[in-house]
Design a protein around this motif. Structure first.
Motif, PDB file in Angstrom:
ATOM      1  N   VAL A  91       0.861  -1.188   0.000  1.00  0.00           N
ATOM      2  CA  VAL A  91       0.000   0.000   0.000  1.00  0.00           C
ATOM      3  C   VAL A  91       0.896   1.237   0.000  1.00  0.00           C
ATOM      4  CG1 VAL A  91      -1.735   1.308   1.266  1.00  0.00           C
ATOM      5  CG2 VAL A  91      -1.855  -1.193   1.203  1.00  0.00           C
ATOM      6  N   VAL A  94      -2.994   6.044   1.292  1.00  0.00           N
ATOM      7  CA  VAL A  94      -4.395   5.911   1.701  1.00  0.00           C
ATOM      8  C   VAL A  94      -4.903   7.298   2.088  1.00  0.00           C
ATOM      9  CG1 VAL A  94      -6.052   4.803   3.253  1.00  0.00           C
ATOM     10  CG2 VAL A  94      -3.948   3.606   2.621  1.00  0.00           C
ATOM     11  N   ILE A 229      -7.390   4.110  -1.931  1.00  0.00           N
ATOM     12  CA  ILE A 229      -6.154   3.366  -1.715  1.00  0.00           C
ATOM     13  C   ILE A 229      -5.370   3.275  -3.013  1.00  0.00           C
ATOM     14  CG2 ILE A 229      -5.179   1.128  -1.056  1.00  0.00           C
ATOM     15  CD1 ILE A 229      -7.605   0.686   0.694  1.00  0.00           C
TER      16      ILE A 229
END
Length: 890
Positions: A91, A94, A229
């Motif tokens: 990731v 976010v 995201i």
């Protein structure tokens, strides 16, 4: 055989140019339509998902079932486990979807303005706005302001501003206000916050205070329902694993969804299918353009094959089969269709690229080149198919005769064929069309006169559909038999003009030599002219009918409302050109009690002279204690009957004193009851927030102890100014007044005319493609005639005809073909427009049946100029060849 086909095609290249141009224009239109639909869909998707930034996924609620079960569909930042998601490997960014509104003041002029504010994410990639200059906020007390606000307040990087939260604030009711340093200028390229002119960015903890939840609220406690995201580049398996880890830490009812899936869902909820409807609608005009192009292609191949009859006969005698000759013609047509279709698609791509580079947008939709298979496949297949179909008739005619018959002129065999079947079919279509048109007219008239029940909305739509079908059937019948009536019409007109001079006589005689080709050329132009004339007549009827209906409904030309209108504003309006009279009209809201139910009513103060100057009405003196209502309202319904006494609660609406938004104070806030005698007066309606309204004598409100803070300006027009221009000029004159709204019959008429004009412009622009192709057909017909008549033209030149007379004969020939088609098209289009206007607008009142002389004159002028231009190149070719050379070539 293939080498012979290519040689024949090369020899006829000049004849194929007009047909090729027609194919290019038609396929370019079709390809451009798909490109436009793709660009519109792409632009709408960007708009609905502008908040994503570069995020590929979003966390959202799975469905609305949770809300129905009583479970919350929103969570807090903490319960969504934002920190844990940010720590998951793979990731890269976010951003919780949090937005609020703040007021920022500062700059060299120390002014203030409002804008949206969002929190800074841990990665700039998921930010919905970009950075025009400076840096992203990284610490508390830093802010990036939108570019529009920076320009408005003259802010620069390094300046200090004051940011204030919206009303609400903390528990003590105090708004969070803090001094911040501008570290960057943001730019809302995608339009995510276009309503606010962009968005300011602060760090997440500052956002909590500026969002109106109080300075003690932590960012983790803010409610959210969506997170965006961004995943780092990785293999499909790695990304799948990362998404599973995110789903594992999300609360119940939330999951990760792909951006495209959410875009599809949002497009569906916003009516994204309208893009397909728009594309299909425009494609209908593309099909029409290709149909007209087919006529041009058919004429070209007809003459081209006629010139090759001797060559084809010779090929037959040396062993060529009919199927080989037939296939040769179709291959030639396929090559022409393929090459020109590819060129048309290339032109469409070039056009869309230029529109995109120039920054042109349509209602916020940006033009861009978005490719898909229909952009290439559909126009190319369509172009090839239309070309083959249009040429198949000529190929069949050329191979359907023996070599001996092929030595005869083609016209001799054509004349022996009688199209009785097509004639009977055309008469049947016209008869059925007339019946299908008369039936809806009779049903509509019976409904309006009360002979039958009123038509429902669905019934009206069905009746209109039957009427349109009838018009189409009749028009198709007219086109099918055009080879009968058009030559006869041209012969009659030519006979009348043939006495003018030798050029006119020759032009008239030449038209009669190939009536079928002339009829098909005229029919192509007839289609475009009829449709344009029909739209123009319908638009003129719509504007005049609605204008008459509005005049019958309203007694006031223009009503202006706004905050704190004064006599000074009236003086500004009086200086506007087109204003006959203007006056300040005090207004107050009231209530009327009828059978225990309270009904709103608007009360205006006007004297008899004001009524005479400002309204279209004939009213005697207004007496004290009377309230004048339209006779249509003084029928006993709604508690208002002629001569009856009614009690009104004046200003009983309290805090909303009229439409200008000003507040009432003092005694007026609670309302004052006053008795009035109802007088049915000879005036029509006024634009009011209430269905009931009336006029009282000036001073009535003062006598009741009410100060009418809500004023309107009523305006009477002198009828010399265009409605749209008059409304615009009045708005400009009152530009310094807040909350100005212009109503009344002229204002509504202006809006209606603007809508009609825009629709007419769009439809005529779409039809222009077919008209242009039809005019190319006129030039093509003349060119083919020149090629066919080389020997004849040479003979005329040899016996003394001048170059100017030969040019004139071709120009007159073009004018005859175009002129007759235009006249018939104008007549049919006008009648069709009247029929459609009656079926659509009869329910609004008496339908107007105007003759739009302006548009008719423009159509005639365009046809004349185009016909003359169409004759230039053929005439140049005809006069540039010497008689001796022409006789040798022929």
């Amino acid at each position: 055989m293939w080498s012979i086909t290519f040689k024949l095609m090369k020899r006829s290249m000049r004849m194929l140019v007009p047909a090729g141009i027609a194919i290019i224009i038609g396929t370019m239109f079709v390809s451009s339509t798909f490109l436009f639909g793709n660009a519109l869909d792409h632009s709408l998707r960007q708009q609905v998902s502008a908040s994503f930034g570069d995020a590929q996924y979003a966390v959202s609620n799975t469905s609305s079932s949770d809300a129905e079960d009583g479970r919350s569909t929103s969570e807090t930042v903490a319960s969504m486990n934002l920190d844990r998601i940010r720590e998951i490997q793979g990731v890269s960014g976010v951003r919780p979807d949090t937005v609020s509104q703040i007021e920022i003041s500062g700059g060299s002029r120390n002014e203030h303005s409002s804008t949206a504010v969002i929190g800074m994410a841990n990665s700039s990639g998921v930010m919905p706005v970009s950075l025009a200059s400076g840096l992203w906020p990284a610490h508390s007390g830093e802010i990036a302001v939108p570019e529009s606000m920076a320009n408005l307040l003259s802010l620069h990087v390094g300046d200090t501003v004051k940011s204030t939260a919206p009303s609400g604030g903390d528990e003590a009711g105090q708004n969070d206000s803090r001094t911040m340093t501008v570290v960057g200028i943001s730019k809302d390229t995608a339009g995510a916050y276009a309503y606010y002119g962009g968005a300011a960015i602060v760090v997440e903890q500052d956002f909590a205070g500026l969002a109106g939840f109080g300075s003690t609220t932590n960012f983790e406690n803010l409610p959210i329902s969506t997170m965006f995201i961004e995943l780092a580049p990785a293999t499909a398996e790695q990304q799948t694993l990362t998404l599973r880890k995110i789903d594992a830490v999300l609360p119940h009812g939330f999951q990760v969804k792909e951006r495209k899936a959410l875009e599809d869902s949002m497009m569906k909820s916003l009516g994204g299918g309208q893009v397909n409807i728009t594309t299909t609608f425009i494609l209908a005009f593309g099909v029409l353009a290709m149909f007209v192009a087919a006529i041009v292609i058919a004429n070209t191949f007809q003459v081209m094959i006629a010139q090759r009859r001797r060559t084809l006969a010779l090929l037959r005698t040396i062993g060529a089969r009919k199927s080989q000759l037939y296939a040769s013609v179709l291959v030639e047509a396929s090559i022409l269709g393929l090459v020109c279709s590819v060129v048309g698609v290339g032109c469409a791509l070039l056009l869309m690229t230029l529109l995109g580079v120039s920054g042109v947008n349509l209602a916020g939709a940006q033009f861009s080149v978005v490719l898909s298979w229909p952009v290439f496949v559909v126009p190319i297949l369509f172009g090839i198919g239309i070309t083959i179909l249009a040429s198949s008739g000529s190929a069949r005619a050329a191979t359907g005769v023996t070599p001996l018959e092929a030595l005869q002129p083609m016209e001799a065999s054509v004349k022996r064929r009688h199209g009785w079947l097509s004639m009977m079919m055309s008469l049947l279509l016209m008869l059925l069309g007339v019946v299908a048109v008369i039936l809806p007219i009779v049903l509509t008239r019976r409904s309006l006169t009360g002979e039958s029940a009123a038509l429902t909305a669905d019934q009206s739509t069905q009746i209109l559909g039957v009427g349109i079908l009838g018009v189409m059937m009749f028009f198709v019948g007219v086109l099918l038999c055009s080879s009968r009536w058009m030559p006869w019409l041209l012969k009659g007109v030519g006979a009348l003009l043939s006495h003018i001079g030798p050029a006119t006589r020759i032009a008239s005689a030449n038209i009669q030599k190939n009536p079928r080709r002339v009829a098909s050329t005229g029919a192509a132009l007839l289609i475009g002219v009829t449709l344009v004339s029909c739209l123009g007549t319908g638009a003129a009827s719509a504007k005049q009918t609605m204008s008459n209906a509005l005049d019958a409904r309203y007694s006031v030309d223009i009503q202006v409302t706004g905050n704190h209108l004064t006599a000074a504003d009236v003086n500004k309006v009086k200086k506007v050109g087109g204003v006959h009279a203007a006056g300040l009209v005090p207004t107050v809201p009231a209530t009327l009690s009828v059978d225990g139910q309270q009904q709103g009513m608007s009360v205006y103060e006007l004297s008899s002279s004001d009524i005479s100057n400002l309204m279209h009405a004939s009213v005697s003196a207004v007496q004290d204690g009377d309230i004048l209502v339209p006779k249509a309202l003084a029928t006993g319904k709604n508690g208002l009957a002629q001569g009856s006494k009614v009690t009104l609660g004046l200003n009983a609406l309290g805090s909303d004193n009229g439409r200008d938004g000003t507040a009432s104070t003092g005694t007026a806030q609670h309302g004052v009851s006053r008795e009035f005698r109802v007088v049915g007066a000879n005036y029509r309606g006024v634009e009011s927030d209430n269905e009931l309204y009336g006029i009282v004598k000036p001073g009535t409100l003062d006598a009741a102890g009410i100060r009418a803070e809500g004023n309107e300006i009523w305006i009477s027009s002198d009828g010399q100014q265009n409605a749209g221009t008059l409304v615009t000029n009045i708005k400009d004159a009152l530009s310094d007044v807040d909350g100005v709204n212009v109503g009344g019959s002229i204002a509504v008429r202006s809006q209606w005319e603007q809508i009609v004009n825009v629709l007419l412009m769009i439809l005529v622009a779409l039809l222009a493609v077919a008209v242009v192709i039809a005019l190319i057909g006129v030039a093509n017909t003349l060119s083919l005639s020149v090629i066919e008549r080389l020997r004849e033209s040479a003979t005329l030149r040899a016996i003394g005809m001048t170059r100017g007379q030969l040019r004139a004969s071709l120009a007159i020939e073009a004018l005859l073909i175009s002129g007759c088609s235009v006249v018939v098209g104008l007549v049919l289009g006008t009648v069709f427009g009247w029929i459609g206007s009656y079926l659509v607008f009869a329910q609004f009142g008496a339908v107007a049946y105007p003759l739009d002389w302006g548009m008719d004159a423009a159509i005639v002028a365009v046809a004349v100029v185009s016909a003359l231009l169409a004759s230039v190149l053929p005439a140049k070719h005809a006069v540039s060849t010497s008689p001796v050379e022409a006789l040798a070539e022929a």
